[in-house]
Design a protein around this motif. Structure first.
Motif, PDB file in Angstrom:
ATOM      1  N   GLY A 100       1.281 -13.862  15.674  1.00 39.98           N
ATOM      2  CA  GLY A 100      -0.050 -13.076  15.189  1.00 39.98           C
ATOM      3  C   GLY A 100      -0.424 -13.331  14.005  1.00 39.98           C
ATOM      4  O   GLY A 100       0.247 -13.779  13.224  1.00 39.98           O
ATOM      5  N   LYS A 152       4.194 -13.976  21.291  1.00 34.80           N
ATOM      6  CA  LYS A 152       3.568 -12.421  20.979  1.00 34.80           C
ATOM      7  C   LYS A 152       4.191 -12.380  19.338  1.00 34.80           C
ATOM      8  O   LYS A 152       3.602 -11.511  18.647  1.00 34.80           O
ATOM      9  CB  LYS A 152       4.518 -11.511  21.800  1.00 34.80           C
ATOM     10  CG  LYS A 152       5.926 -11.357  21.624  1.00 34.80           C
ATOM     11  CD  LYS A 152       6.381 -10.261  22.523  1.00 34.80           C
ATOM     12  CE  LYS A 152       7.935 -10.353  22.852  1.00 34.80           C
ATOM     13  NZ  LYS A 152       8.176 -11.529  23.583  1.00 34.80           N
ATOM     14  N   ALA A 168      10.011  -7.105  17.037  1.00 33.20           N
ATOM     15  CA  ALA A 168       8.509  -6.948  16.504  1.00 33.20           C
ATOM     16  C   ALA A 168       8.573  -5.958  15.630  1.00 33.20           C
ATOM     17  O   ALA A 168       7.691  -6.257  14.678  1.00 33.20           O
ATOM     18  CB  ALA A 168       7.718  -6.601  17.827  1.00 33.20           C
ATOM     19  N   ASP A 215       8.102 -16.592  23.484  1.00 38.99           N
ATOM     20  CA  ASP A 215       7.894 -15.685  22.421  1.00 38.99           C
ATOM     21  C   ASP A 215       6.432 -15.775  21.574  1.00 38.99           C
ATOM     22  O   ASP A 215       6.458 -15.442  20.379  1.00 38.99           O
ATOM     23  CB  ASP A 215       9.154 -15.632  21.409  1.00 38.99           C
ATOM     24  CG  ASP A 215      10.168 -15.430  21.979  1.00 38.99           C
ATOM     25  OD1 ASP A 215      10.244 -14.600  23.080  1.00 38.99           O
ATOM     26  OD2 ASP A 215      11.409 -15.882  21.644  1.00 38.99           O
TER      27      ASP A 215
END
Length: 243
Positions: A67, A64, A43, A62
């Motif tokens: 974005g 996340k 990240a 995954d």
């Protein structure tokens, strides 16, 4: 665009996938650099712009990484945590200690297995052995030689599925979850500058689990360089035509 940095997890599976994707980029005259990442660093590397293209993220696990400022593309292969055994067995929800004498689980699949065992009371008291992904083939070869009857839990693709060691065990209740999608995550500012034909080719690129297991085997077991393994894939030499 003449240069792109690919980030990938520091495993033979992900290195092979990244090298295969790099072949496509290089065909479009893009110079490629690689960054090896630990899971906890992905990240930050994306947010800091150290990585232009993440190869690959497993969706929906995954999400996340999807974005604002990032574009998710492609469907390279379909990861799935699976039950398997050294011989053909019935569905996992019908197995007892009469058919299997232990559970061997690859380290990355342990957490979901522990949840699944709560739904498999006939197997929950069996000895549980956690094995590193790289050690799985050796452990199963020993189990076979010693006449053990393990229930195995591992994620496809994996080098072990490029061997004849395992037979999949049906999981009718999907206790280990369903099929995922291995996708690429591209920084949006990089995507806007990239050639449209390149983006189209990446979006349509398909490796599949069989190819990925072969890449993992050649790199992780045979010690082949990831770039050489990717070249073998590109030239159709990675998997025999009758495989």
């Amino acid at each position: 665009m003449t240069q792109m940095t690919i980030g990938h997890l520091y495993t033979s599976l992900h290195a092979g996938c990244a090298s295969a994707v790099a072949r496509v980029l290089e065909a479009h005259e893009v110079d490629v650099e690689f960054v090896d990442l630990d899971p906890e660093d992905v990240a930050e590397a994306m947010e800091q712009g150290e990585v232009d293209l993440l190869v690959s993220a497993w969706f929906p696990r995954d999400e996340k990484f999807a974005g604002p400022g990032f574009r998710v593309i492609g469907d390279l292969y379909q990861p799935q945590i699976s039950f398997a055994a050294l011989r053909a067995l019935g569905p996992v929800n019908a197995l007892t200690s009469a058919e299997v004498d232990r559970v061997i689980v690859a380290e990355d699949s342990r957490e979901i297995l522990e949840k699944a065992l709560k739904q498999l009371p006939a197997l929950s008291s069996l000895p549980l052995e956690v094995v590193g992904e790289a050690a799985l083939i050796g452990r199963l070869e020993k189990a076979q030689a010693d006449g053990e009857s393990p229930l195995v839990v591992a994620t496809q693709p994996h080098a072990v599925f490029h061997t004849a060691l395992l037979t999949l065990v049906e999981d009718p209740d999907k206790l280990l979850g369903g099929e995922m999608s291995a996708r690429m995550v591209l920084r949006e500012d990089v995507a806007r500058k990239a050639d449209t034909d390149l983006l189209d080719e990446l979006s349509e690129m398909m490796l599949g689990n069989k190819v990925m297991s072969a890449l993992d085997y050649n790199i992780g077991v045979e010690g082949q360089d990831p770039d050489d393994a990717a070249e073998a894939w590109q030239r159709g030499r990675l998997i025999p035509r009758d495989a």
